[in-house]
Scaffold this motif. Structure first.
Motif, PDB file in Angstrom:
ATOM      1  N   LYS A 278       0.851  -1.188   0.000  1.00 50.40           N
ATOM      2  CA  LYS A 278       0.000   0.000   0.000  1.00 50.40           C
ATOM      3  C   LYS A 278       0.886   1.237   0.000  1.00 50.40           C
ATOM      4  O   LYS A 278       2.046   1.194   0.372  1.00 50.40           O
ATOM      5  CB  LYS A 278      -0.904   0.016   1.239  1.00 50.40           C
ATOM      6  CG  LYS A 278      -1.864  -1.156   1.351  1.00 50.40           C
ATOM      7  CD  LYS A 278      -2.670  -1.037   2.634  1.00 50.40           C
ATOM      8  CE  LYS A 278      -3.625  -2.220   2.807  1.00 50.40           C
ATOM      9  NZ  LYS A 278      -4.390  -2.131   4.076  1.00 50.40           N
ATOM     10  N   GLU A 279       0.309   2.354  -0.425  1.00 49.89           N
ATOM     11  CA  GLU A 279       1.027   3.609  -0.317  1.00 49.89           C
ATOM     12  C   GLU A 279       1.065   4.040   1.149  1.00 49.89           C
ATOM     13  O   GLU A 279       0.063   3.985   1.856  1.00 49.89           O
ATOM     14  CB  GLU A 279       0.353   4.692  -1.168  1.00 49.89           C
ATOM     15  CG  GLU A 279       0.508   4.487  -2.662  1.00 49.89           C
ATOM     16  CD  GLU A 279      -0.063   5.634  -3.463  1.00 49.89           C
ATOM     17  OE1 GLU A 279      -0.778   6.470  -2.851  1.00 49.89           O
ATOM     18  OE2 GLU A 279       0.200   5.708  -4.669  1.00 49.89           O
ATOM     19  N   ARG A 280       2.261   4.464   1.598  1.00 47.32           N
ATOM     20  CA  ARG A 280       2.409   4.881   2.988  1.00 47.32           C
ATOM     21  C   ARG A 280       3.031   6.266   3.042  1.00 47.32           C
ATOM     22  O   ARG A 280       3.914   6.577   2.236  1.00 47.32           O
ATOM     23  CB  ARG A 280       3.307   3.909   3.767  1.00 47.32           C
ATOM     24  CG  ARG A 280       2.716   2.543   3.989  1.00 47.32           C
ATOM     25  CD  ARG A 280       3.323   1.523   3.072  1.00 47.32           C
ATOM     26  NE  ARG A 280       4.686   1.165   3.475  1.00 47.32           N
ATOM     27  CZ  ARG A 280       5.532   0.499   2.698  1.00 47.32           C
ATOM     28  NH1 ARG A 280       5.151   0.123   1.480  1.00 47.32           N
ATOM     29  NH2 ARG A 280       6.741   0.202   3.114  1.00 47.32           N
ATOM     30  N   ASN A 281       2.601   7.059   3.978  1.00 49.28           N
ATOM     31  CA  ASN A 281       3.196   8.360   4.205  1.00 49.28           C
ATOM     32  C   ASN A 281       4.449   8.211   5.056  1.00 49.28           C
ATOM     33  O   ASN A 281       4.613   7.234   5.792  1.00 49.28           O
ATOM     34  CB  ASN A 281       2.209   9.310   4.887  1.00 49.28           C
ATOM     35  CG  ASN A 281       1.051   9.672   3.977  1.00 49.28           C
ATOM     36  OD1 ASN A 281       1.226   9.781   2.759  1.00 49.28           O
ATOM     37  ND2 ASN A 281      -0.128   9.820   4.554  1.00 49.28           N
ATOM     38  N   CYS A 282       5.314   9.194   4.963  1.00 45.86           N
ATOM     39  CA  CYS A 282       6.628   9.075   5.578  1.00 45.86           C
ATOM     40  C   CYS A 282       6.559   9.023   7.105  1.00 45.86           C
ATOM     41  O   CYS A 282       7.177   8.163   7.725  1.00 45.86           O
ATOM     42  CB  CYS A 282       7.505  10.255   5.144  1.00 45.86           C
ATOM     43  SG  CYS A 282       9.218  10.128   5.698  1.00 45.86           S
ATOM     44  N   MET A 283       5.822   9.940   7.734  1.00 42.95           N
ATOM     45  CA  MET A 283       5.806   9.991   9.189  1.00 42.95           C
ATOM     46  C   MET A 283       5.216   8.730   9.816  1.00 42.95           C
ATOM     47  O   MET A 283       5.805   8.175  10.759  1.00 42.95           O
ATOM     48  CB  MET A 283       5.021  11.228   9.661  1.00 42.95           C
ATOM     49  CG  MET A 283       5.071  11.421  11.179  1.00 42.95           C
ATOM     50  SD  MET A 283       6.765  11.449  11.850  1.00 42.95           S
ATOM     51  CE  MET A 283       7.399  12.928  11.052  1.00 42.95           C
TER      52      MET A 283
END
Length: 367
Positions: A278-283
């Motif tokens: 899945k796409e994940r955000n950095c934080m």
């Protein structure tokens, strides 16, 4: 996305590219800060020191003082061996992670596989212990004759567990590679991670390896333990036997602590595996990696906790530890005192190694 060896990426990070982080203007850097690296090295040093001392004492006690009299004794001896293998590898893992894996590709494969072997063998052996306690207490009458061949059965079972653990570790051993990685900042570092030449193989192994660890290395043994110890508790409540309560208390405490140590890491690993594609955000990804690092350290604690449980809960094992301390003191006196007093000191030390007719002939973990 920059990767370093500061976190334990050997299970879930590989040369297979990670997803982009579309909400971030800059590449996501998951490098641990120097304080995290120092804290991790400090915690690993404590685990290594306590685990090395404790498990060596357990093995030493079984070889020279207690002997393996029951199936549970054989299993616990092998658990101590598995823990000792890992704590001996842990300082080399920490050193190589901080020094670009100077020890080379062979050490990379062996050290990265050490935790996997320890996990599978340790958890499966604890499941065997719960099964042995179930047979000894719940099925006591039916198993009375069969337990005369217990030592032979237990050694065969332990051999099978070790072979099975090594087989489950093969993907880690085969696909872990030592290679040079160039970060986004242009810094070249040597990495020791799972590495694949084919995308399909990478996708398969990135799911298969953590799934095997969670299913066979945690959920399966946990299910066996829950069934066996639930039946044991029910039987003990009906029997009202304080002696049997004392007998099962040590093993039950060992299992509970093992589960508490490994549950956070398996939950964190499950969460990461579900989000792999899945796409994940950095934080959130940084937080997840920190959770994996912390829970991994908790999982490592089991290597030094088991001997403490033996010493403070197992009465007979505690007496053996005390005898070891007495004998070590005696042997040190042998080289300090003169030849005139060394004869008496030597006699005292040797007598501690001889099993008495009383408690030494009985297992501290038997019903």
């Amino acid at each position: 996305m920059e990767m370093t060896a500061g976190y334990d990426y050997n299970i879930f990070n590989t040369t297979f590219p990670f997803e982009d982080f579309p909400d971030d203007d800059e590449p996501c850097n998951l490098d641990p800060n120097p304080m995290e690296v120092t804290a991790q090295a400090f915690i690993h040093s404590i685990i290594c020191a306590l685990g090395l001392i404790g498990n060596t004492l357990v093995i030493f006690t079984y070889i020279f003082y207690k002997r393996t009299k029951t199936m549970t004794d054989v299993y616990l001896f092998n658990v101590a061996v598995a823990d000792l293998i890992f704590v001996m590898a842990l300082p080399f893992i920490t050193y190589n992670e901080q020094h670009n894996w100077k020890m080379g590709p062979v050490a990379c494969k062996i050290l990265r596989s050490s935790y996997s072997i320890n996990l599978y063998s340790g958890m499966l052996l604890l499941a065997c212990i719960s099964g042995d306690r179930y047979i000894a207490i719940v099925q006591a009458r039916r198993s009375f004759g069969a337990r005369s061949r217990a030592l032979l059965y237990s050694r065969l079972i332990c051999s099978a567990v070790w072979v099975f653990a090594m087989a489950l570790t093969l993907p880690t051993l085969i696909y872990t590679e030592n290679f040079e990685d160039v970060s986004l900042a242009g810094r070249a570092t040597m990495m020791c991670q799972l590495s694949f030449s084919a995308t399909e193989t990478a996708k398969l192994m990135k799911v298969l390896v953590p799934s095997l660890q969670m299913a066979i290395g945690f959920l399966l043994p946990l299910s066996v333990m829950v069934f066996c110890y639930s039946s044991i508790i029910f039987t003990l409540l009906r029997a009202q036997s304080s002696q049997r309560h004392k007998a099962v208390r040590v093993v039950l405490a060992v299992v509970v602590v093992f589960v508490v140590c490994h549950l956070p890491y398996n939950v964190a690993l499950l969460t990461h595996t579900v989000d792999l594609f899945k796409e994940r955000n950095c934080m959130p990804e940084k937080i997840k990696m920190q959770a994996l690092t912390i829970s991994r350290a908790i999982a490592y604690l089991h290597c030094c906790v088991n001997p403490i449980l033996y010493a403070f809960i197992g009465v007979k094992f505690r007496s053996h530890f005390q005898q070891i301390m007495v004998d070590l003191w005696c042997f040190s006196k042998k080289y300090i005192y003169s030849a005139r007093s060394s004869r008496g000191t030597s006699d005292i030390c040797i007598s501690g190694l001889k099993p008495s007719d009383g408690s030494n002939n009985m297992s501290s973990f038997s019903a």
